[in-house]
Design a protein around this motif. Structure first.
Motif, PDB file in Angstrom:
ATOM      1  N   ASP A 267       0.833  -1.203   0.000  1.00 34.67           N
ATOM      2  CA  ASP A 267       0.000   0.000   0.000  1.00 34.67           C
ATOM      3  C   ASP A 267       0.869   1.255   0.000  1.00 34.67           C
ATOM      4  O   ASP A 267       2.097   1.180  -0.004  1.00 34.67           O
ATOM      5  CB  ASP A 267      -0.988  -0.009   1.174  1.00 34.67           C
ATOM      6  N   LYS A 268       0.228   2.390   0.010  1.00 37.47           N
ATOM      7  CA  LYS A 268       0.947   3.659  -0.054  1.00 37.47           C
ATOM      8  C   LYS A 268       1.781   3.895   1.204  1.00 37.47           C
ATOM      9  O   LYS A 268       2.950   4.306   1.124  1.00 37.47           O
ATOM     10  CB  LYS A 268      -0.058   4.807  -0.245  1.00 37.47           C
ATOM     11  N   ALA A 269       1.218   3.629   2.370  1.00 39.05           N
ATOM     12  CA  ALA A 269       1.894   3.947   3.629  1.00 39.05           C
ATOM     13  C   ALA A 269       3.160   3.129   3.834  1.00 39.05           C
ATOM     14  O   ALA A 269       4.190   3.657   4.258  1.00 39.05           O
ATOM     15  CB  ALA A 269       0.935   3.728   4.796  1.00 39.05           C
ATOM     16  N   ARG A 270       3.097   1.835   3.523  1.00 47.19           N
ATOM     17  CA  ARG A 270       4.230   0.956   3.826  1.00 47.19           C
ATOM     18  C   ARG A 270       5.234   0.817   2.693  1.00 47.19           C
ATOM     19  O   ARG A 270       6.419   0.588   2.936  1.00 47.19           O
ATOM     20  CB  ARG A 270       3.705  -0.428   4.227  1.00 47.19           C
ATOM     21  N   HIS A 271       4.760   0.926   1.452  1.00 37.61           N
ATOM     22  CA  HIS A 271       5.655   0.610   0.338  1.00 37.61           C
ATOM     23  C   HIS A 271       5.664   1.661  -0.762  1.00 37.61           C
ATOM     24  O   HIS A 271       6.268   1.442  -1.809  1.00 37.61           O
ATOM     25  CB  HIS A 271       5.262  -0.739  -0.263  1.00 37.61           C
TER      26      HIS A 271
END
Length: 308
Positions: A267-271
């Motif tokens: 996802d955006k937050a983690r990767h």
């Protein structure tokens, strides 16, 4: 139960050449090549060895949801919405054939054994001779859109529809063999593991479903509440050990196929994942890279590594 493997995710690169949503990605004639198309009408060739601008193959005046590469003749078939098919010779980027089908959207194109199979809006399914571009069969197999095509063997293909059915079509007689009500809403993607006789489906209902395939009959094995919103794509890894799903919820999820178990969320937050709906996936043999495209106009390349 086997231990959950450690999966490391690394974003390799993001391509940003499109000016509108990117709807589809397909493999090319070499492992490092792939093609993309979307709402801007651009059809672009990308090289995974290079992180530079891609090569423009064609520009059409309408959006493109479907591409199909034909390796035997090095031709890319472009499904131009509302106009029909365009066949592009990739060596010199010239159009070598075209066919007007109807004035509806083209959602999927597959080529198998000299046949072009086309799924369109309005439930129309076309079987076309690749050499002559003659329409061999035009059928209305649903009163709603046809969203995806999967060839499962020499004599059968499956079509996912917007009324939630999976329709089996005989590629010799061109007739419907069977149909199964598979999802509450649209069936957007199908993937097949021939060795295990297992079909995987993903739909607008956000469910990932496993089916046992016996002839043209499907028997439900398991239904997984896999995403928050629609599942747009399901693909196997090259070794068929993993599945990847792409969703309107902006995520990509990695699953153990046989264990039917989620092992990673991109996802955006983690990767640094996508900002909006993830529309299509392509799991390549080039370094095992997974390619994703999105409404955010970008194409991302992911290194999916299972630690030993």
């Amino acid at each position: 139960m086997p231990a959950v493997p450690k999966v490391e995710i690394r974003k390799v690169h993001t391509y940003t050449g499109h000016q509108d949503a990117v709807y589809t990605v397909v493999s090319g004639g070499k492992d490092e090549l792939f093609y993309s198309a979307g709402g801007d009408g651009y059809v672009i060739e990308w090289d995974l060895n290079q992180h530079e601008n891609g090569r423009l193959i064609a520009k059409v005046p309408a959006s493109v949801y479907a591409l199909c590469y034909v390796p035997e003749i090095d031709v890319l078939i472009v499904g131009q919405n509302y106009e029909g098919l365009h066949l592009i010779q990739l060596s010199d980027r010239t159009e070598v054939g075209s066919l007007k089908l109807n004035t509806l959207a083209i959602y999927d194109i597959k080529v198998y054994n000299g046949l072009i199979l086309v799924a369109t809006a309005g439930g129309e399914f076309f079987i076309i001779d690749l050499k002559t571009l003659k329409i061999l069969k035009k059928s209305i197999i649903s009163d709603q859109n046809l969203r995806t095509i999967l060839v499962v063997n020499d004599h059968e293909c499956l079509v996912g529809t917007s009324d939630g059915h999976i329709v089996s079509i005989d590629l010799y007689s061109y007739e419907i063999q069977d149909q199964t009500h598979a999802h509450d809403k649209s069936v957007f993607s199908l993937a097949h593991q021939a060795q295990d006789h297992v079909l995987i489906s993903g739909g607008r209902d956000a469910r990932l479903k496993y089916w046992s395939v016996v002839g043209a009959e499907l028997t439900l094995l398991e239904s997984i509440n896999a995403h928050m919103y629609a599942i747009n794509e399901v693909v196997f890894s090259p070794d068929s050990q993993l599945l990847a799903t792409a969703s309107m919820d902006k995520t990509i999820k990695i699953w153990q196929y046989k264990e039917r178990r989620l092992i990673k969320v991109i996802d955006k937050a983690r990767h640094g994942g996508h900002l909006t709906s993830v529309n299509k996936l392509l799991w390549t043999r080039f370094n095992n890279f997974l390619i994703s495209c999105s409404d955010d106009r970008s194409i991302s390349v992911w290194d999916i590594n299972i630690a030993e």
